[in-house]
Design an enzyme around this catalytic site. Structure first.
Site, short mmCIF file in Angstrom:
data_model
loop_
_atom_site.label_atom_id
_atom_site.label_comp_id
_atom_site.label_asym_id
_atom_site.label_seq_id
_atom_site.Cartn_x
_atom_site.Cartn_y
_atom_site.Cartn_z
N SER A 121 1.07 -1.49 0.35
CA SER A 121 0.15 0.18 -0.31
C SER A 121 0.56 1.00 -0.41
CB SER A 121 -1.07 0.33 1.07
OG SER A 121 -0.71 1.34 1.90
N TYR A 134 -2.53 0.39 10.09
CA TYR A 134 -2.44 0.07 8.80
C TYR A 134 -1.11 0.56 8.40
CZ TYR A 134 -3.73 0.09 4.04
OH TYR A 134 -3.82 -0.10 2.45
#
Length: 231
Positions: A121, A134
């Site tokens: 990501s 995250y």
């Protein structure tokens, strides 16, 4: 025709990858919800990735594996307090890809061109605020890819990662439909647009093919130039 295992196929990038790859390969899709993929090469295996016993039982049903795509990931958690939320996100995004890789390693090493692809990501490379679990988990997956490339080389398994930018899926629809947020993200790219799931297909096809036989431990950014753009 390769045998490909993909996690998180019920929606988002995982769904689109499974749908596309099952046109030419046997695809085993792991998730809790069954996706609407009617291709005969797609085999759905209902699995709760957080449940280790259930996961290991599911993996026994897969006889041959050439490719593992660790795609499943979460950015939010329903846990009650901040520490439990953090642990839950790290577990899904970082621990489970490693558990899957270890459990499938003996099957992967029997392949003539074994490949593991970890879906990272932008959070692997930037310190985005208000979501430490995250960012930490995706940053960990980025460096775990390099460590696995070293360790799994002994079993002739290549390990790489793909970093998508902002891709239009159901998961990102709220941001995409928010004109202010959408414009902000577009302006941070060089190509001045959001990505489509199809933009990921090419690099994944490359990494599972013999054309990438000399490639391991690398991260491939498919982000419209987001990470390359300066001020």
């Amino acid at each position: 025709m390769k045998n490909i295992v993909i996690t998180g196929v019920s929606s988002g990038i995982g769904f689109h990858l499974a749908k596309d790859l099952s046109k030419n390969h046997n695809v085993y899709g792991l998730s809790r919800k069954k996706p609407k993929i009617k291709n005969s090469n797609f085999i759905f295996l209902k699995t709760d990735l957080r449940n280790l016993k259930s996961l290991q039982s599911t993996l026994k049903k897969i006889k041959k594996v050439d490719v593992l795509i660790n795609n499943a990931g979460i950015s939010k958690s329903n846990k009650k307090n901040f520490l439990e939320k953090f642990k839950d996100i790290v577990n899904v995004n970082l621990n489970i890809p490693y558990v899957l890789s270890e459990n499938l390693k003996n099957k992967l090493k029997k392949s003539n061109n074994a490949s593991i692809i970890n879906i990272c990501s932008l959070g692997s490379h930037f310190g985005f605020s208000k979501n430490p679990g995250y960012v930490a988990s995706k940053g960990g997956l980025f460096t775990l890819t390099k460590a696995m490339a070293m360790d799994y080389n002994h079993n002739r398994i290549r390990v790489n990662s793909v970093t998508p930018g902002y891709i239009k899926t159901k998961m990102t629809s709220r941001s995409y439909l928010n004109r202010k947020k959408s414009k902000l993200r577009v302006n941070k790219t060089i190509l001045k647009r959001w990505g489509n799931p199809e933009d990921i297909f090419g690099i994944v096809e490359y990494l599972i093919s013999e054309k990438s036989s000399y490639v391991t431990g690398q991260d491939f950014k498919v982000d419209g130039g987001y990470t390359a753009k300066g001020l």
